[in-house]
Design a protein around this motif. Structure first.
Motif, short mmCIF file in Angstrom:
data_model
loop_
_atom_site.label_atom_id
_atom_site.label_comp_id
_atom_site.label_asym_id
_atom_site.label_seq_id
_atom_site.Cartn_x
_atom_site.Cartn_y
_atom_site.Cartn_z
N VAL A 180 0.35 -1.80 4.02
CA VAL A 180 -0.17 -1.12 5.20
C VAL A 180 -1.01 0.07 4.76
N VAL A 181 -2.26 0.10 5.23
CA VAL A 181 -3.17 1.20 4.93
C VAL A 181 -3.63 1.78 6.26
N ALA A 182 -3.44 3.09 6.43
CA ALA A 182 -3.83 3.77 7.66
C ALA A 182 -4.77 4.91 7.33
N LEU A 183 -5.79 5.09 8.16
CA LEU A 183 -6.76 6.15 7.92
C LEU A 183 -6.12 7.53 8.00
N ASP A 184 -5.03 7.67 8.79
CA ASP A 184 -4.38 8.97 8.91
C ASP A 184 -3.25 9.14 7.90
N LEU A 185 -3.18 8.24 6.91
CA LEU A 185 -2.15 8.32 5.88
C LEU A 185 -2.81 8.20 4.50
N PRO A 186 -3.34 9.29 3.97
CA PRO A 186 -4.10 9.24 2.70
C PRO A 186 -3.31 8.66 1.53
N THR A 187 -1.98 8.81 1.54
CA THR A 187 -1.20 8.24 0.45
C THR A 187 -1.30 6.72 0.39
N SER A 188 -1.72 6.11 1.51
CA SER A 188 -1.81 4.65 1.54
C SER A 188 -3.14 4.15 0.99
N TRP A 189 -4.12 5.02 0.87
CA TRP A 189 -5.46 4.56 0.49
C TRP A 189 -5.48 3.95 -0.91
N ILE A 190 -4.65 4.47 -1.80
CA ILE A 190 -4.66 3.97 -3.18
C ILE A 190 -4.20 2.51 -3.25
N LEU A 191 -3.51 2.05 -2.18
CA LEU A 191 -3.03 0.67 -2.17
C LEU A 191 -4.15 -0.35 -2.08
N THR A 192 -5.37 0.13 -1.81
CA THR A 192 -6.52 -0.78 -1.75
C THR A 192 -7.22 -0.92 -3.09
N ALA A 193 -6.78 -0.15 -4.09
CA ALA A 193 -7.44 -0.15 -5.39
C ALA A 193 -6.50 -0.66 -6.47
N PRO A 194 -7.04 -1.29 -7.52
CA PRO A 194 -6.19 -1.75 -8.63
C PRO A 194 -5.56 -0.56 -9.35
N THR A 195 -4.29 -0.67 -9.68
CA THR A 195 -3.60 0.38 -10.43
C THR A 195 -2.64 -0.28 -11.42
N ASP A 196 -2.12 0.52 -12.34
CA ASP A 196 -1.08 0.00 -13.22
C ASP A 196 0.22 -0.13 -12.42
N GLU A 197 1.18 -0.87 -12.97
CA GLU A 197 2.40 -1.18 -12.24
C GLU A 197 3.17 0.08 -11.83
N PHE A 198 3.28 1.04 -12.73
CA PHE A 198 4.05 2.25 -12.44
C PHE A 198 3.42 3.02 -11.28
N THR A 199 2.11 3.24 -11.37
CA THR A 199 1.41 3.99 -10.32
C THR A 199 1.50 3.25 -8.98
N GLY A 200 1.33 1.95 -9.03
CA GLY A 200 1.40 1.16 -7.81
C GLY A 200 2.77 1.26 -7.14
N ARG A 201 3.83 1.20 -7.96
CA ARG A 201 5.18 1.28 -7.40
C ARG A 201 5.47 2.67 -6.85
N MET A 202 5.00 3.69 -7.54
CA MET A 202 5.21 5.06 -7.08
C MET A 202 4.53 5.29 -5.73
N PHE A 203 3.28 4.90 -5.61
CA PHE A 203 2.57 5.11 -4.35
C PHE A 203 3.12 4.22 -3.25
N ALA A 204 3.58 3.03 -3.59
CA ALA A 204 4.18 2.16 -2.58
C ALA A 204 5.44 2.79 -2.01
N ALA A 205 6.24 3.43 -2.88
CA ALA A 205 7.46 4.09 -2.42
C ALA A 205 7.15 5.29 -1.54
N VAL A 206 6.18 6.11 -1.98
CA VAL A 206 5.78 7.28 -1.18
C VAL A 206 5.21 6.82 0.16
N ASN A 207 4.38 5.79 0.12
CA ASN A 207 3.76 5.30 1.35
C ASN A 207 4.81 4.77 2.32
N ALA A 208 5.81 4.07 1.80
CA ALA A 208 6.87 3.53 2.67
C ALA A 208 7.61 4.67 3.37
#
Length: 216
Positions: free
Chosen positions: A95-123
């Motif tokens: 889920v990516v929302a314009l009013d939730l900047p922490t979600s924006w990184i989910l649209t870009a390729p990242t390494d596994e650790f960074t992806g999991r960290m931002f997924a947790a914060v976003n959730a």
């Protein structure tokens, strides 16, 4: 990865596609292409929204559900929000929302650790904003109820005026045998309003048939 945009407005009088330009700009700025748009006029306080569930049904793991604001996705009670979140998680949708900047990184390729960290914060942030959206909904409903009660007490309450032109167009499309999806797309009406007009047409037809039997 497909970007699926979800656009929602609460009533048939509101323009559900209003946020389209904002989502298009966001996609362009992030090098994304919106593959599909799902538009409906339904309350965010309802769990069962046909277009939202069609979107989720169409999703493959890793797809993005793009919304302007989290409240476009949910004004749900806590139990219903949990059900929706579980479905989103089961589909592995981001889920990516314009009013939730922490979600924006989910649209870009990242390494596994960074992806999991931002997924947790976003959730976590999604849960917070969904709770805020629900509280805002309940506060507005309470204020509206208080205002209506005062207006009724003062003899000033007349209710929401009927959109006779739109309702006549809906009735005409029903008479022509158009599908409900075509009618909702053409008029921007909600499924609830369409069902009411279809029910009223059936009742009128039954009443006309009964009168014909009495007065052949």
């Amino acid at each position: 990865m497909f970007i699926r945009a979800y656009l929602r407005a609460s009533t048939s009088e509101q323009d559900a596609s209003r946020a389209k330009s904002a989502l298009d700009v966001f996609a362009a700025e992030h090098g994304l292409r919106i593959a599909a748009r799902y538009v409906e006029n339904e309350s965010g306080a309802k769990l069962h929204r046909p277009e939202l569930f069609r979107l989720l049904s169409d999703c493959e793991p890793g797809d993005v559900l793009l919304v302007e604001q989290v409240d476009r996705l949910s004004r749900l009670t806590s139990p219903d929000w949990i059900k929706l979140r579980n479905l989103i998680d089961a589909k592995q949708v981001r889920v990516v929302a314009l009013d939730l900047p922490t979600s924006w990184i989910l649209t870009a390729p990242t390494d596994e650790f960074t992806g999991r960290m931002f997924a947790a914060v976003n959730a976590m942030m999604l849960d917070v904003l969904a709770a805020v959206a629900r509280k805002d909904y309940e506060d507005r409903r309470r204020r509206q109820a208080e205002g209506t009660a005062k207006a009724k007490a003062a003899g000033l309450y007349k209710g929401r005026p009927e959109n006779k032109t739109r309702n006549a167009a809906i009735s005409s499309l029903l008479r022509d045998g158009r599908s409900w999806r075509d009618i909702m797309d053409a008029t921007g009406c909600s499924r609830t309003l369409l069902a009411k007009i279809a029910r009223d047409r059936r009742r009128q037809a039954e009443a006309d048939a009964a009168m014909s039997d009495v007065h052949p």
